[in-house]
Write a protein that holds these residues in place. Structure first.
Motif, mmCIF file in Angstrom:
data_model
loop_
_atom_site.group_PDB
_atom_site.id
_atom_site.type_symbol
_atom_site.label_atom_id
_atom_site.label_comp_id
_atom_site.label_asym_id
_atom_site.label_seq_id
_atom_site.Cartn_x
_atom_site.Cartn_y
_atom_site.Cartn_z
ATOM 1 N N PRO A 154 1.577 2.321 1.026
ATOM 2 C CA PRO A 154 2.640 1.600 0.311
ATOM 3 C C PRO A 154 4.002 2.254 0.476
ATOM 4 C CG PRO A 154 0.718 1.899 -1.085
ATOM 5 C CD PRO A 154 0.490 2.726 0.137
ATOM 6 N N TYR A 181 -8.072 -7.119 2.082
ATOM 7 C CA TYR A 181 -7.641 -6.600 0.787
ATOM 8 C C TYR A 181 -8.037 -7.563 -0.328
ATOM 9 C CZ TYR A 181 -4.538 -4.847 -2.855
ATOM 10 O OH TYR A 181 -4.038 -4.366 -4.026
ATOM 11 N N THR A 182 -7.721 -8.848 -0.141
ATOM 12 C CA THR A 182 -8.108 -9.804 -1.176
ATOM 13 C C THR A 182 -9.608 -10.013 -1.193
ATOM 14 O OG1 THR A 182 -7.641 -11.615 0.365
ATOM 15 C CG2 THR A 182 -5.885 -10.970 -1.148
ATOM 16 N N ARG A 238 -11.064 -6.979 -3.187
ATOM 17 C CA ARG A 238 -10.535 -6.706 -4.520
ATOM 18 C C ARG A 238 -11.545 -6.943 -5.637
ATOM 19 N NH1 ARG A 238 -4.781 -8.883 -6.064
ATOM 20 N NH2 ARG A 238 -5.422 -10.649 -4.792
ATOM 21 N N ARG A 246 -4.457 4.340 -11.799
ATOM 22 C CA ARG A 246 -3.211 3.615 -11.571
ATOM 23 C C ARG A 246 -2.076 4.574 -11.190
ATOM 24 N NH1 ARG A 246 -4.710 1.383 -16.554
ATOM 25 N NH2 ARG A 246 -2.856 2.260 -17.592
ATOM 26 N N ALA A 301 -2.955 1.143 -2.433
ATOM 27 C CA ALA A 301 -2.176 -0.073 -2.625
ATOM 28 C C ALA A 301 -2.646 -0.818 -3.872
ATOM 29 C CB ALA A 301 -2.306 -0.964 -1.390
ATOM 30 N N TYR A 302 -3.971 -0.837 -4.075
ATOM 31 C CA TYR A 302 -4.512 -1.511 -5.247
ATOM 32 C C TYR A 302 -4.073 -0.797 -6.531
ATOM 33 C CZ TYR A 302 -8.015 -3.531 -8.419
ATOM 34 O OH TYR A 302 -8.640 -4.162 -9.460
ATOM 35 N N GLU A 348 -0.487 -1.592 -7.227
ATOM 36 C CA GLU A 348 -0.374 -2.963 -7.735
ATOM 37 C C GLU A 348 -0.766 -3.032 -9.207
ATOM 38 O OE1 GLU A 348 -3.339 -6.535 -7.136
ATOM 39 O OE2 GLU A 348 -2.142 -6.260 -5.330
ATOM 40 N N ALA A 350 1.552 -3.970 -12.521
ATOM 41 C CA ALA A 350 1.186 -5.098 -13.382
ATOM 42 C C ALA A 350 0.813 -4.665 -14.794
ATOM 43 C CB ALA A 350 0.009 -5.847 -12.753
#
Length: 1006
Positions: free
Chosen positions: A337, A505-506, A509, A528, A583-584, A587, A591
């Motif tokens: 990232p 990635y999706t 997830r 996180r 990256a997750y 993200e 959020a």
């Protein structure tokens, strides 16, 4: 059918040759053969045939040309058309260039063990050569292939004659080699082979004549003298020694203790992969590439999480014994990232591992890396590359090295210019996915076959997702595979709309999400926050600062993440994340956690790094030229260090993170980190990191209008640039800005320090008397009771200058006063430097006992404080003392260590001195070739850096070598150049050089 490209293009079929007389047919066939077996787009073919001269009928004209070529081929299905373009089918062995390269590769590999068989194979390969490849075809896309084939032919010829000489056929090959030398007059290896053949054939006079021809040609055409191999051959002929090959000569040198600057043997591979399964075909393909040496570069491309790194690391461990000169590894972080690793930074790590100096210019780093790897059998793994541009500067220019690159991208532009073998890594085949699950779960995977099948599908057969899912099962005995598969199915349904073009990635997830949801709140928060950390790896203390928790609690959360495979821990105990997981995590942080809370976490992290760096520096180097920032302790856990080694380990481990943390955020943090670790970066020789950090600090100081911080940044930036050999103009610009700022804020001590620094630049330019006067003014400005550390720095530089001018008693008095200050204040690093210079002063005074004592004391203190530059200088002083005693083996050993360390540090002045001193010892030992090469390198470096006195020393050394060989004209020329500088600068060496020139003139008159 056969296709010939080694010469004019031709097709052989049915016992006769189909010649292609038309330009269009030849160009079309060449363009198709360049991508044999692969479709070539219509646009590429029309561009090759007509360039910009297209019209509405171009398509019809192409079809007509294709039709004519099909008739020549005689097999219509050979040249087919599809959606991607035209494809020419070429079977293995049908293309002469392919057979040529295969035969050459196999023969070169076996030449050492079977020279007779290699010679036979190479002559067979060379029989295929009918002239310049693709003769009569003007197609720029073929240039790289043509160049490579021409180079392979020359390599084949050189290996052929090496093999013939090994078989005792010296007299028989003299005529052939003479012709080749005439055809390739700038190819030094061919000249060396001819000289060797003549010598072994009993013709030493002719061998010397061949050397003189080579020397005259190289000097006339290139302005360069012969290289070390030719000079060593000439020396052997003159000394009446038998001619030896390169390997034997190297063994002799090593046995004498005279191997110079032996490169380090790096072993950088990460830990091997646990429970690796499958990939047999890919592993076999990589094995085949290494065995045949036909491809020196391979790329492994595939989607994220498919196991590219695992394959590369697993294979690298399997074959590491085939690469005895070392393995280099870098994670280029192409899809992190945050910022990917730049080629310059990656090369910095490689060069440091190889024990080489680090030029500031990226192109020079590439050149230095290629020079360091030339001829070495090394494995280079470039992991997670983003683009061809990122990896191209990292490729060695030697067929002896093998480079393995992993990337999500195919890196197609790389193959357009390099000989690259691509491997496409797909998701695990179903059988291997089942094997991996059984490896990870044992009987539980076989007990629920239907659920295992579903789970494998939901993990889209990606090893990363399967490992995380398996850990969920292992950690919860009451959770069945069916339960997990059902939960993932529900989550996948909710995310299907986000799964664009099968993006892994999706697709994975849901696995990440399920694993994350099973974490307790504390571990979930730490997960996180890992996405916020600016560096590539971290330790528990930094994570505790990010989280604002205690150390035991943070370690507990990290252990939870380790067990869940959401973070990895290396052998060094530091934590790292896969880029998909990172990256997750980032993200989720964006959020879940408010912006203010995220910024608060990063602020705590910066506070931790600044406090820990300050605490480490208080132990590593308690004294500095300017006061370091006073850092308040953080609210959470405080870093502490058991002693010097512990502090240095932390600084080395966190060096990259300290720089990464300055890329974003608070400008005041950037300036304070710069001021805190400046002396560490200088003492340890991390010049490239220092220039980057201090450059950022200079911009940050200007942003916030902090004049003192701007002055400090300019001062340390100028110092590091001066040490690394930057132009005097650029260095002086920084020093003058710093001086003006210190004048504005009224800091006389630092004004004096910068005046001293400006004088050091004058030393580089040979303005010794002017520099000495400036040192005296700086000393007066600082005052007797001023900044004692600045006083030490000025006195040390004055002592160096007085020594160089030959005012040895004054130099000794000056330096001994520095020792008194060091004893009062306990500064071991300055004391080490002072002892080192005093060793040189006493050597010049002819007092060996105190010279040895000071050199050894300086060495001990340098090693105790980690001051690598001074350690290198002390090695050089000790080597010189042993040389003066006639102990040449010991002197060669010490000077070799000196040069190796000087290359690793990268300080220009130190490196030039190390080269010249080792060269002088080689001259004393009768190794003229080695001495000339080393003096020549020193002269080049000194000229580029503007080191005027060092240039004179290099000329004097070269003259001494030529004099030892009775090459009077060359000796006279170099001594005159040295004398001009010695007289202009006022150095005592002028007397000795005049005497040597008079001696030469006297010998000429005899």
């Amino acid at each position: 059918m056969r296709f010939q490209v080694l010469g004019s293009l031709a097709i052989l079929r049915g016992g006769h040759t189909e010649r292609l007389t038309g330009r269009l047919e030849r160009t079309l066939l060449a363009a198709l053969l360049a991508r044999a077996g692969k479709p070539v787009p219509v646009e590429a073919l029309t561009d090759a045939l007509w360039g910009d001269r297209t019209d509405p009928r171009t398509g019809q004209r192409l079809q007509l040309t294709v039709h004519r070529l099909r008739r020549k081929l005689g097999e219509p299905d050979r040249l087919s058309f599809g959606p991607a373009g035209y494809r020419l089918r070429v079977r293995p062995g049908e293309l002469d260039a392919e057979r040529f390269e295969s035969l050459v590769g196999e023969a070169v590999e076996g030449a050492r063990h079977d020279p007779r068989g290699a010679a036979t194979s190479l002559r067979g390969a060379l029989d295929l050569w009918r002239g310049t490849p693709f003769a009569g075809v003007d197609l720029p896309a073929l240039d790289d292939w043509t160049h490579r084939l021409v180079e392979r032919r020359l390599m084949a010829l050189e290996t052929l004659y090496e093999s013939e000489l090994a078989c005792g056929r010296a007299a028989e090959v003299v005529a052939e080699l003479t012709t080749l030398v005439r055809e390739h007059p700038l190819r030094e290896r061919l000249h060396a082979l001819l000289m060797t053949a003549l010598l072994r054939a009993g013709r030493p006079a002719d061998a010397l004549a061949a050397y003189r021809t080579a020397r005259d040609t190289l000097e006339a055409e290139l302005g360069l003298g012969p290289g070390p191999e030719l000079r060593e051959l000439e020396r052997r002929i003159l000394m009446g020694e038998p001619a030896k090959g390169k390997a034997a000569a190297a063994e002799d040198t090593e046995r004498a203790g005279a191997r110079t600057a032996r490169s380090a043997v790096p072993a950088q591979l990460p830990l091997n992969v646990r429970a690796f399964v499958g990939r047999d075909a890919e592993l076999a393909e990589l094995d085949g590439m290494v065995a045949t040496t036909r491809a020196a570069i391979a790329t492994v491309a595939g989607t994220a999480g498919v196991g590219k790194t695992a394959l590369a690391v697993h294979w690298a461990h399997r074959v590491r014994e085939r690469f005895p000169d070392g393995q280099l590894y870098v994670d280029l972080r192409g899809y992190d990232p945050d910022q990917p690793v730049s080629p310059g930074d990656a090369l910095g790590g490689f060069l440091r591992a190889l024990g080489a100096a680090l030029p500031q210019d990226p192109a020079e780093r590439t050149a230095r890396f290629r020079a360091m790897t030339a001829g070495r059998r090394m494995l280079i793994v470039l992991d997670n590359a983003r683009s061809a541009e990122q990896v191209r500067p990292l490729l060695p220019d030697s067929a002896s090295c093998f480079t393995l690159i992993t990337s999500r991208d195919t890196l197609a532009p790389l193959g357009a210019r390099e000989d690259v073998r691509p491997i496409r890594l797909d998701r695990l085949p179903p059988a291997d996915a089942h094997r991996l699950l059984r490896e990870l779960l044992g009987a539980r995977a076989t007990a629920e076959p239907a659920a295992a099948e579903a789970l494998i599908g939901q993990c889209v057969r990606l090893p990363l997702a399967l490992r995380i899912a398996a850990e969920l099962i292992r950690s919860q005995p009451d959770l069945s595979l069916a339960d997990l598969a059902g939960e993932l199915a529900e989550r996948q349904g909710a995310l299907d709309l986000l799964d664009i073009d099968g993006d892994p990635y999706t697709a994975v997830r849901p696995v990440f999400s399920w694993s994350y949801q099973r974490l307790d709140p504390a571990a979930a928060r730490v997960f996180r926050l890992l996405g916020l950390h600016p560096g590539h790896d971290t330790d528990a203390h930094a994570m505790a600062a990010l989280a604002g928790h205690g150390l035991p609690e943070t370690r507990g959360s990290l252990d939870v993440l380790l067990r869940a495979h959401l973070v990895d821990r290396g052998a060094d105990g530091r934590y790292r994340q896969h880029d998909l997981l990172r990256a997750y995590a980032a993200e989720l942080a964006a959020a879940t956690d408010p912006a203010a809370e995220r910024e608060s976490a990063l602020s705590r992290l910066r506070g931790h790094y600044l406090y820990a760096a300050s605490a480490a520096m208080a132990i590593f180097a308690p004294n500095d030229y300017a006061p370091r920032p006073k850092v308040p302790p953080p609210d959470g856990p405080r870093s502490s260090f058991a002693g010097y080694d512990d502090a240095l380990r932390w600084l080395d481990a966190e060096r990259a993170n300290l720089l990464d943390a300055t890329r974003h955020g608070d400008p005041a943090f950037v300036t304070r980190i710069s001021e805190t670790v400046a002396l560490y970066l200088r003492v340890r020789g991390y010049f490239d990191e220092a220039v980057t950090l201090h450059g950022r600090a200079l911009e940050a100081a200007r942003t916030i209008g902090d004049q003192m911080a701007e002055a400090n940044a300019s001062r340390v930036l100028g110092t590091m640039m001066n040490l690394s050999g930057a132009s005097p103009e650029d260095v002086n610009a920084h020093f003058r800005r710093a001086l003006a700022a210190y004048e504005r804020v009224g800091d006389q001590g630092l004004q004096a320090y910068v005046l001293s620094s400006l004088a050091c630049v004058r030393l580089r330019l040979g303005e010794l008397t002017g520099a000495l006067g400036q040192f005296e003014r700086a000393l007066a400005l600082n005052g007797v009771n001023g900044n004692w550390r600045v006083r030490c720095a000025i006195l040390v530089n004055m002592g160096r200058t007085l020594r160089t001018l030959g005012r040895l008693d004054e130099a000794r008095n000056c330096l001994e006063s520095v020792l008194e200050l060091c004893e009062t204040h306990g500064d071991k690093s300055v004391e080490a430097n002072t002892h080192c210079i005093l060793a040189d002063v006493y050597t010049r005074l002819g007092q060996q006992a105190p010279a040895f004592e000071h050199a050894r004391r300086g060495m001990a203190l340098a090693r105790e404080t980690g001051y690598r530059q001074i350690e290198a200088h002390c090695l050089g002083k000790l080597g010189t003392l042993h040389r003066q005693r006639g102990e040449l083996t010991q002197a060669l050993h010490l000077h070799g260590e000196n040069l190796a360390l000087a290359r690793a540090v990268g300080e220009t002045e130190l490196l030039i001195e190390a080269l010249n001193t080792l060269a002088t010892t080689h001259t004393a030992a009768g190794h003229a070739a080695q001495a000339l090469r080393l003096h020549g390198e020193a002269l080049t470096l000194a000229t580029v850096a503007g080191e005027r006195v060092a240039q004179a020393h290099s000329h004097a050394g070269i003259a001494a070598v030529h004099a030892s060989l009775d090459e009077r004209d060359a000796a006279r020329s170099h001594w005159r150049q040295a004398l001009a500088t010695y007289e202009a600068v006022g150095l005592p060496q002028a007397t000795d050089v005049r005497a040597r020139l008079d001696e030469l003139d006297g010998r000429d008159g005899e």
